[in-house]
Write a protein that holds these residues in place. Structure first.
Motif, PDB file in Angstrom:
ATOM      1  N   GLU A 112      -4.443   5.533   9.191  1.00  0.00           N
ATOM      2  CA  GLU A 112      -3.819   5.976  10.431  1.00  0.00           C
ATOM      3  C   GLU A 112      -4.787   6.484  11.490  1.00  0.00           C
ATOM      4  O   GLU A 112      -4.400   6.658  12.634  1.00  0.00           O
ATOM      5  N   GLU A 120      -1.612   7.248  -2.677  1.00  0.00           N
ATOM      6  CA  GLU A 120      -0.935   6.561  -1.577  1.00  0.00           C
ATOM      7  C   GLU A 120      -1.061   7.360  -0.285  1.00  0.00           C
ATOM      8  O   GLU A 120      -1.284   6.800   0.787  1.00  0.00           O
ATOM      9  N   ARG A 136      -2.850   6.105   3.135  1.00  0.00           N
ATOM     10  CA  ARG A 136      -2.097   6.034   4.386  1.00  0.00           C
ATOM     11  C   ARG A 136      -2.783   6.832   5.488  1.00  0.00           C
ATOM     12  O   ARG A 136      -2.935   6.361   6.614  1.00  0.00           O
TER      13      ARG A 136
END
Length: 135
Positions: free
Chosen positions: A48, A40, A44
């Motif tokens: 970003e 995860e 992420r």
């Protein structure tokens, strides 16, 4: 490090943080109070930033990748992996060993993938497409 490990992050060209404790480039990215699984966290971080390199501290291939990207006008976010689980997650996500490059959230691979894009003339258009280059 507390709370499920950490990822050390620095933007290419950023100065090292100086002070007591371990020397790190940039800042540690951890969600406030949340514990993320390595998969995860990698996902992420890739979402970003338009250009992300996952690497080990002191990786010479990462240095070459950063220099090539800087030479064409792109600045990569470099994530130094601190744990084996994070390195395994980055390797799996990129389908390449670390250092692993992502452009626009898509895996490019390692240094060989970056060089392939550059030599084929597709690197700069791809970087423009994802907003990593202007002009």
């Amino acid at each position: 490090m507390q709370g499920g490990g950490g990822v050390s992050c620095a933007v290419a060209g950023e100065a090292p943080v100086v002070g007591p404790g371990p020397r790190r480039l940039g800042l540690t990215i951890d969600p406030a109070g949340d514990v993320e699984a390595p998969e995860e966290r990698i996902g992420r971080l890739v979402r970003e930033s338009p250009v992300v390199i996952f690497a080990r501290r002191g990786c010479c291939m990462c240095h070459v990748m950063r220099r090539l990207l800087a030479a064409v006008g792109a600045h990569a976010t470099v994530i130094e992996l601190e744990e084996a689980a994070e390195e395994a997650a980055a390797t799996a996500a990129a389908a390449a060993a670390v250092p692993a490059l992502f452009v626009g959230g898509a895996p490019v691979g390692g240094l060989d993938g970056l060089m392939g894009l550059h030599l084929s003339g597709r690197l700069v258009p791809r970087l423009r497409e994802v907003g990593a280059l202007y002009g």
